[in-house]
Design a protein around this motif. Structure first.
Motif, short mmCIF file in Angstrom:
data_model
loop_
_atom_site.label_atom_id
_atom_site.label_comp_id
_atom_site.label_asym_id
_atom_site.label_seq_id
_atom_site.Cartn_x
_atom_site.Cartn_y
_atom_site.Cartn_z
N ALA B 303 0.83 -1.21 0.00
CA ALA B 303 0.00 0.00 0.00
C ALA B 303 0.87 1.26 0.00
O ALA B 303 1.95 1.28 0.58
CB ALA B 303 -0.91 -0.02 1.22
N LEU B 304 0.36 2.28 -0.68
CA LEU B 304 1.10 3.54 -0.77
C LEU B 304 0.91 4.34 0.52
O LEU B 304 -0.20 4.49 1.01
CB LEU B 304 0.57 4.33 -1.97
CG LEU B 304 1.33 5.59 -2.34
CD1 LEU B 304 2.68 5.25 -2.91
CD2 LEU B 304 0.54 6.41 -3.35
N GLU B 305 2.03 4.84 1.04
CA GLU B 305 1.92 5.75 2.20
C GLU B 305 2.24 7.14 1.66
O GLU B 305 3.40 7.44 1.38
CB GLU B 305 2.93 5.36 3.28
CG GLU B 305 2.62 4.05 3.97
CD GLU B 305 3.73 3.65 4.92
OE1 GLU B 305 4.19 4.50 5.70
OE2 GLU B 305 4.15 2.48 4.85
N TYR B 306 1.21 7.95 1.55
CA TYR B 306 1.37 9.23 0.85
C TYR B 306 2.46 10.11 1.45
O TYR B 306 3.26 10.68 0.74
CB TYR B 306 0.04 9.97 0.79
CG TYR B 306 -0.85 9.40 -0.29
CD1 TYR B 306 -0.76 9.87 -1.60
CD2 TYR B 306 -1.75 8.38 -0.03
CE1 TYR B 306 -1.56 9.33 -2.60
CE2 TYR B 306 -2.54 7.84 -1.00
CZ TYR B 306 -2.44 8.31 -2.30
OH TYR B 306 -3.21 7.77 -3.29
N ASP B 307 2.50 10.17 2.80
CA ASP B 307 3.48 11.07 3.42
C ASP B 307 4.91 10.61 3.19
O ASP B 307 5.82 11.40 3.04
CB ASP B 307 3.21 11.20 4.93
CG ASP B 307 2.04 12.14 5.16
OD1 ASP B 307 1.94 13.11 4.39
OD2 ASP B 307 1.22 11.86 6.05
N ASP B 309 5.89 8.15 0.72
CA ASP B 309 6.23 7.80 -0.66
C ASP B 309 6.17 8.96 -1.64
O ASP B 309 6.82 8.92 -2.69
CB ASP B 309 5.32 6.66 -1.15
CG ASP B 309 5.55 5.38 -0.37
OD1 ASP B 309 6.72 5.13 -0.01
OD2 ASP B 309 4.60 4.63 -0.14
N VAL B 310 5.36 9.96 -1.34
CA VAL B 310 5.32 11.11 -2.24
C VAL B 310 6.38 12.10 -1.77
O VAL B 310 6.26 12.70 -0.71
CB VAL B 310 3.92 11.76 -2.26
CG1 VAL B 310 3.91 12.99 -3.17
CG2 VAL B 310 2.87 10.77 -2.71
N VAL B 311 7.45 12.19 -2.54
CA VAL B 311 8.56 13.07 -2.14
C VAL B 311 8.89 14.00 -3.30
O VAL B 311 8.70 13.65 -4.46
CB VAL B 311 9.83 12.27 -1.77
CG1 VAL B 311 9.71 11.68 -0.39
CG2 VAL B 311 10.11 11.17 -2.78
N ALA B 312 9.38 15.17 -2.95
CA ALA B 312 9.71 16.14 -4.00
C ALA B 312 11.21 16.42 -4.00
O ALA B 312 11.83 16.51 -2.95
CB ALA B 312 8.94 17.44 -3.76
N SER B 313 11.78 16.52 -5.20
CA SER B 313 13.18 16.96 -5.29
C SER B 313 13.33 17.86 -6.51
O SER B 313 12.40 18.03 -7.29
CB SER B 313 14.15 15.77 -5.36
OG SER B 313 13.56 14.63 -5.85
N ALA B 318 16.12 14.64 -9.76
CA ALA B 318 15.17 13.65 -10.28
C ALA B 318 15.80 12.89 -11.45
O ALA B 318 15.70 11.67 -11.56
CB ALA B 318 13.88 14.34 -10.73
#
Lengths: 241, 548
Positions: B303-307, B309-313, B318
């Motif tokens: 399952a995806l954990e939004y906090d 797994d969603v990361v910004a660079s 990238a």
């Protein structure tokens, strides 16, 4: 919003003219369908618009920006979903989406909400943490679609978007296209599925052997035809010349 | 038989791209320019090849004097077989496991053994590109002494069959590894590591056998030479010990007119056939059956954990992360791009160390007497290592059909260049450390030598790496169906290597002049090297900026 003026492209040292002096314009809030038989020049045209090919002649403006002069800025105005859905197979779905968010500069909070929204819409929540190499053809197409929507582009460019999608996703995509246009954004897509073009497009252009042979609203195209007939008949009549 | 020929022909055509080349040459004359360039590159190798022929000639004359002329075959054929085994392992992995063409073949009305045979024959034909240039001169050199119809016939068949035995061994090993090393999630990496370890074991084993086989016990040199002179061609047995089929083939060649020679040759032929059939049997059991028993078809979703797994660079980061993940997660890239970082230092440092020969003392002395020159020699080696690593010169090619992604996204040239440079620079730094750390202990390098070699080496590697990125962005090889082709059939790797040699040579000459004639110190010369490398990198970047 998308303006193509006198664009031409040849292959094989100028021997084969794939696109021959074509012009058309997609206005804000419009869904524009691009039709044509196999090898007519649809994909070549789209590739010139998105910057994958360089036109031999002519200019392309995306949201008022010449894509040959200021390519980076013009690329920020649109997003593209190609007909082949090959993406970085070794990445997980979420890693691909993060990559797309990074290169389009989507901030973390917006990224989270958009990813959640589109994963739900296209039924991809379960698979998004798996490697893309394990995806089916349709799933790859959906992950490309989601990646393309993250930065909420002004112009949405799609090459054969309905091929490979299941009926529910296909319906959702059509609804999404309509919704975006209601917000003043534009959609430009090529298709072979004439019923789709007939149902959702505000205007249509038909390309054959590199030239645009007809363009306008469905009514206008029907008006050009001998009698008021279906788009399929108009298409066959025009492309058999 | 007929269907095997058809399939073999089709696979060969697809692999080498004959039809595509002819079509391109007919429709676009520009493509012919590339072929000409390729010919030119090969033509530039003629002097090296000429040196090889001269070396063979000298060796042959010396062997002839000792009455050991037959050993020329044992030497060259066993050397060629080892080269085939080395490349064969990697090629077998690619042909049978990464090309993914089994999906397109299994539903056709073709026997499974035919598929395995056709793929294997393809590999054999591919190896001819390595084997024929190595062995062709060996045909002519002894021809005057041994030549005849049977000699020519045996030689031709011998060369054609040569890749069969080593490739069979390589292929079966790969099939075993792929079948049994199969742990969920880490499958690719484990398989690559096993293959890599196996290669190291082969190199070491080969080396130790070679050493044991040719070592002469102290004090018995006289007897050894006497035995050599007494028994004609006894050296064949000693040299061939590392690869016994080479003994049979050698005997078949230098005694082609006798019954024992013919029997030896037949033995060689029969062994090749048996090994070839072994591959077909193993292929059916391990390869085709393995395809149906794929354990990765059923898997659990995470399952995806939004906090989390969603990361910004940033965009450059990238691009870098994407580039690195692709290499680390694709076994064939991991093998070609990352393992080289370990293999080259191992070969260059550990081999002379294990062999215990005089090379080590020579280098210690060289370092003691010519510290400064040694520093520049190290920098030169680092430039060469940077040029031989295919990571930068295949960075775009590796993306293949997915390369459209990076072409349509709004990433500036600066970010793209930086993103694609970082991973090769990390690899290069690692390679330099692998090289320097053992040398610190072996040669007792001084801190200043290490520091200058590291700084100078890294600075002068940057333009070489930049050139690789430039050339692969300008002419990427995107049209491949097997990831190996993006690296192995990519001319950009060769161009990058040639550029590194040219850059290294130019810098070398300049330093030689400034050091010997102008008498500049190492500190100043490393400074000059950094400035020159920075300017070259700026030039490469400005050219990169111009690519559309």
């Amino acid at each position: 919003m998308l303006k193509v003026e006198g664009v031409s492209k040849s292959y094989g040292s100028g021997k084969i003219k794939a696109v021959d002096n074509i012009s058309f314009e997609v206005k804000p809030g419009e869904i524009f369908g691009f039709l044509g038989p196999n090898g007519a020049g649809k994909t070549t045209t789209i590739k010139m618009i998105v910057g994958l090919l360089k036109p031999d002649a002519g200019t392309i403006y995306i949201n008022g920006i010449n894509n040959q002069v200021d390519s980076i800025n013009s690329k920020r105005q649109f997003s593209y979903v190609p007909d082949n859905h090959e993406v970085f197979e070794k990445l997980k779905g979420i890693e691909y989406l993060n990559f797309m968010g990074d290169v389009y500069g989507v901030d973390k909070e917006k990224r989270k909400s958009e990813i959640e929204r589109y994963l739900n819409l296209f039924d991809m929540e379960k698979a998004v943490n798996d490697p893309i190499s394990s995806y089916s053809h349709g799933m790859k197409q959906k992950i490309v679609l989601i990646g393309a929507l993250l930065h909420d582009p002004m112009v949405f460019i799609l090459d054969e978007p309905m091929v490979g999608l299941d009926p529910k996703s296909s319906y959702n995509l059509k609804e999404l296209m309509k919704k975006r246009c209601a917000e003043g954004k534009s959609v430009f897509f090529s298709t072979h599925v004439l019923e789709v073009a007939e149902k959702i497009c505000d205007r249509i252009a038909i390309i054959n052997k590199g030239k645009i042979i007809a363009q306008g609203t469905m009514e206008q195209l029907k008006g050009d035809a001998r009698d008021k007939e279906s788009l399929e008949k108009i298409f066959l009549e025009l492309t058999e010349i | 038989m007929k269907e095997m020929l058809i399939l073999t022909k089709t696979l060969l055509n697809a692999n080498f791209g004959f039809s595509k080349f002819i079509h391109d040459a007919k429709t676009d004359k520009k493509k012919l320019g590339m072929a000409l360039l390729l010919i030119l590159v090969f033509a530039s190798l003629i002097p090296v090849y000429n040196m090889y022929i001269k070396l063979l000639n000298t060796v042959y004359i010396q062997l002839f004097v000792l009455g050991q002329e037959g050993a020329i075959f044992a030497m060259t054929f066993s050397a060629a077989a080892i080269v085939v085994l080395f490349f064969g392992l990697i090629y077998a992995m690619s042909t049978f496991y990464f090309s993914k063409d089994l999906d397109k073949l299994l539903f056709l009305p073709i026997k499974e053994e035919t598929i395995v045979s056709a793929k294997f024959i393809n590999m054999v034909v591919y190896e001819y590109m390595i084997v024929v240039p190595i062995l062709a001169p060996v045909f002519f050199i002894p021809f005057e002494d041994m030549g005849g119809v049977l000699y020519a016939l045996f030689f031709a068949i011998g060369v054609l069959l040569l890749p069969v035995i080593p490739l069979s061994i390589g292929t079966v090993i790969v099939m075993f590894i792929m079948k049994f090393v199969n742990i969920e999630g880490k499958k690719d990496i484990l398989r690559t590591v096993s293959l890599f370890l196996f290669l190291v074991i082969i190199i070491l084993f080969q080396f130790l056998v070679n050493r044991a086989a040719t070592a002469i016990p102290p004090g018995s040199e006289g007897e050894y030479i006497e035995a050599l002179l007494r028994n004609q061609n006894s050296l064949v047995n000693i040299v061939g010990r590392t690869y016994p089929p080479a003994i049979w083939l050698s005997k078949g060649l230098y005694e082609s007119n006798t019954a024992s020679g013919i029997i030896s040759f037949l033995l060689y032929g029969a062994a090749s056939v048996v090994f070839g059939l072994g591959v077909v049997v193993a292929g059916k059991k391990l390869y085709v059956q393995g395809y149906f028993n794929k354990s990765d078809s059923v898997k659990k979703h995470i399952a995806l954990e939004y906090d989390k797994d969603v990361v910004a660079s940033s965009p450059w980061k990238a691009i870098f992360l994407n580039d690195m993940k692709m290499v680390l997660r694709t076994p064939i890239y991991l093998f070609n791009c990352v393992s080289i970082v370990v293999i080259i230092p191992v070969i260059m440092i550990l081999m002379p160390l294990i062999s215990g020969g005089g090379e080590l003392d020579m280098f210690t002395e060289l370092y003691r007497d010519f510290k400064d020159i040694f520093t520049f020699l190290l920098i030169g080696i680092f430039v060469f290592i940077a040029g031989t690593n295919p990571t930068q010169s295949t960075t775009v090619s590796r993306e293949g059909k997915a390369s459209w992604v990076n072409a349509v996204v709004p990433v500036s040239k600066r970010d793209a260049f930086m993103g694609r440079m970082i991973f090769p620079i990390i690899l290069q730094t690692t390679a330099m450390m692998f090289f320097l750390v053992p040398l610190i202990f072996i040669l007792k390098l001084e801190v200043s030598t290490v520091a200058f070699a590291l700084i100078g080496g890294l600075a002068s590697s940057v333009p070489v790496i930049g050139f690789g990125v430039l050339v692969d962005t300008y002419r990427p090889k995107l049209d491949w169906d097997d990831p190996q082709k993006a690296v192995k059939q990519n001319l950009n790797v060769l161009f990058n290597m040639l550029a590194a040699i040219a850059f290294g040579a130019a810098m070398g000459f300049a330093i030689y002049f400034l050091f010997n004639v102008a008498g500049l110190s190492v500190e100043v010369l490393v400074g000059i090297l950094i400035v020159a490398s920075t300017l070259m990198t700026a030039l490469v970047y400005s050219l990169y900026n111009r690519i559309n």
